[in-house]
Design a protein around this motif. Sequence first.
Motif, PDB file in Angstrom:
ATOM      1  N   THR A  25       0.835  -1.197   0.000  1.00  0.00           N
ATOM      2  CA  THR A  25       0.000   0.000   0.000  1.00  0.00           C
ATOM      3  C   THR A  25       0.873   1.252   0.000  1.00  0.00           C
ATOM      4  O   THR A  25       0.547   2.245  -0.636  1.00  0.00           O
ATOM      5  CB  THR A  25      -0.927   0.038   1.228  1.00  0.00           C
ATOM      6  N   ASN A  33       0.289   3.707   5.902  1.00  0.00           N
ATOM      7  CA  ASN A  33      -1.051   3.413   6.405  1.00  0.00           C
ATOM      8  C   ASN A  33      -1.003   2.992   7.871  1.00  0.00           C
ATOM      9  O   ASN A  33      -0.669   1.859   8.194  1.00  0.00           O
ATOM     10  CB  ASN A  33      -1.685   2.310   5.558  1.00  0.00           C
ATOM     11  N   ASP A  92     -11.376   2.480   1.856  1.00  0.00           N
ATOM     12  CA  ASP A  92     -10.772   3.212   0.745  1.00  0.00           C
ATOM     13  C   ASP A  92     -11.827   4.024   0.008  1.00  0.00           C
ATOM     14  O   ASP A  92     -11.631   5.198  -0.292  1.00  0.00           O
ATOM     15  CB  ASP A  92     -10.077   2.243  -0.216  1.00  0.00           C
ATOM     16  N   PHE A  96     -10.260   7.183   1.865  1.00  0.00           N
ATOM     17  CA  PHE A  96      -8.987   7.436   1.193  1.00  0.00           C
ATOM     18  C   PHE A  96      -9.178   7.897  -0.253  1.00  0.00           C
ATOM     19  O   PHE A  96      -8.502   8.816  -0.719  1.00  0.00           O
ATOM     20  CB  PHE A  96      -8.104   6.190   1.231  1.00  0.00           C
ATOM     21  N   SER A 112      -5.737   7.825   8.046  1.00  0.00           N
ATOM     22  CA  SER A 112      -5.583   6.397   8.350  1.00  0.00           C
ATOM     23  C   SER A 112      -5.463   6.184   9.851  1.00  0.00           C
ATOM     24  O   SER A 112      -5.953   5.193  10.398  1.00  0.00           O
ATOM     25  CB  SER A 112      -4.359   5.825   7.625  1.00  0.00           C
ATOM     26  N   TRP A 211      -5.316  -3.267  -2.340  1.00  0.00           N
ATOM     27  CA  TRP A 211      -6.025  -3.360  -1.059  1.00  0.00           C
ATOM     28  C   TRP A 211      -6.413  -4.802  -0.762  1.00  0.00           C
ATOM     29  O   TRP A 211      -6.274  -5.277   0.368  1.00  0.00           O
ATOM     30  CB  TRP A 211      -7.268  -2.480  -1.063  1.00  0.00           C
TER      31      TRP A 211
END
Lengths: 306, 323
Positions: A25, A33, A92, A96, A112, A211
């Motif tokens: 990630t 993260n 996400d 995000f 995060s 992810w």
Amino acid sequence: MLQLIADGLVVGSTVSLGAIGLTLTYSLLRFANFGHGELLTTGAYAALAVVTAITAWGVDAPPIGPFSFGWPLLVALPVAAGATALVALAIDALLFARLRARGSAIVLIIASFGAALALRNLLLFVFGPLPEYYSREIQIAVALVPRGVMGGMRVTPDQMVVLGLALAAMVALHVFLTRTVLGKAMRATAMNPDLARITGIDTAAVIRATWILGAALAALAGVFAGLTGQVRTTLGFELLLPMFAAAILGGVGSIHGAALGGLVVGLAESLLTPVLGAEYRAASAFLAIIAILLVRPAGLFGRVAR
Amino acid sequence: MTDLAGLASYAAFFLAFAGIFAVIVLGLNLHWGFTGLFNVGVAGFVAIGAYVSAILTTPDHPGQLGGFALPVVVGWLGAAAAAGLAGLIVGAATLRLRHDYLAIATFGIAIVIQLVALNAQWLTGGPFGLHFVPKPFEASLGAGLPFNAAYLALVVGVVLLVHAGLERLVRSPWGRVLRAIREDEVAAESLGKRIFAFRLQAFVIGSAIMGLGGALYAHFIGYIAPEDFLPILTFQLWTMLIVGGAGNNRGAILGAVVVWAVWAISGGALRAIMPPDAQTRGAALQVVLIGILLAAMLILRPRGLLGEETAISRHAAAREPEG
């Protein structure tokens, strides 16, 4: 001595799996993260929910061979991986992706951090504060090395299966990244997202794949950590610093580096325990991070990142 | 009449707490709001300040380092100095690297400080914490409302002082360099600014302010323990800054008051709603609530309530009235 090495490798293999997801990630989405630990916790609790549900159904599932767990945990493993991937994709999409779209990538870190605390406390709310176990069976450790040789080495069958499965997962990941089209697309996007998009790679799909992969590995790591320890809401949070240490040691973005880094960090933690004292075990990962950053900030396999 | 006094006492208590948070958030604002530095270990720097000031000022206690019984002012200065020193060490190791590394390293130092607070019994009192941290004015004025009100006045004074100092700093040429670094590192460097030095200075000053905030906390409550400085504190402080408006010192203060109010009210409401055996779960829900508040703020109003002032020279505006 040998015992410390064995313990370190078992913990290290869990850290490796987590660190691989973290470095994935990190290199594809370009942010550290701080919620990755909670993906481990989510995986551990998802597996616990499946195991509890199967047992509550009244199904008789005796432990397999020398292990402490029966087939329900083997069923729970892929379910947990899937559930954790869904959670990661949901976070996400909700959080995000919107921040990425606005181009404020730098805010992602604190987002995060917030998502992690919210997720951890949501798990605490649902499952309660008491630690849980996948199985109450008692296991007898196998003496691999007799006590006379360097203090001997005793390992439980569960620990062996954790180490074996973790290594198998890493090999599978290596094959995936080097041999499949999606794997190559992921590596290309990590290296240069703009160039990857120009060559026709669907970067949104690559992000989703990242992810899913990272979360699945995290779930695996979470279940392993729960199997060799306790399932508790701080399980992933406590592994976050070692995972960061492993990712930095390996060089951020390097999968092989993270895998190796995890084992090294696990070993270092274990070997430093008699020196620092068990209560300061968690500090060794921090010392490792500072030492790496001072000596070789690019890590073992990484490029200099500024 | 007693009800009114109790209410006033609680109001003073609440506001003094908000003021203490405001001091710490002002420090964080110098880090993140003006310089763009990611400090994920704010609780650690606050803890250093609280413990150092407590150790310097508490009366002697057997089996415990410290007990120097120094004046409170010395404790506060020591707190700021110690937290600044910690900032210097962490900053020197990480500020040349990408911002993620600073985040990870500060996260790490907060955990290490937590471990030391929990385990170094001879220094920090371990899980039992440090008691009998002197409360200024309490002996002469009496506990309850008089103490709360006097301390509130003191805290407000510190907030105003720190605010004024920071406003001077960030509006000076030095402050403009910080914002330049935050906006475009390469451009600032090509103008001959030594980025690392500026960042380190800002990081140390901000850390020292956080340490001062920790000392304010210790002397208000009179008792500190490791669980006062968990990562949740860092998160609350960040939420305060984001809600109030990063890059705006008045926003930092406003955010501290608003988020502390949300926290106190939601805590009270959840305690009233949840049955006694589910209080831990209720507290967990409270954190989820603040997490959602932060996420919503980041998405819906990223500038915060007040937001940063646009920094354009007043001469530029005078020359081009049409814009």
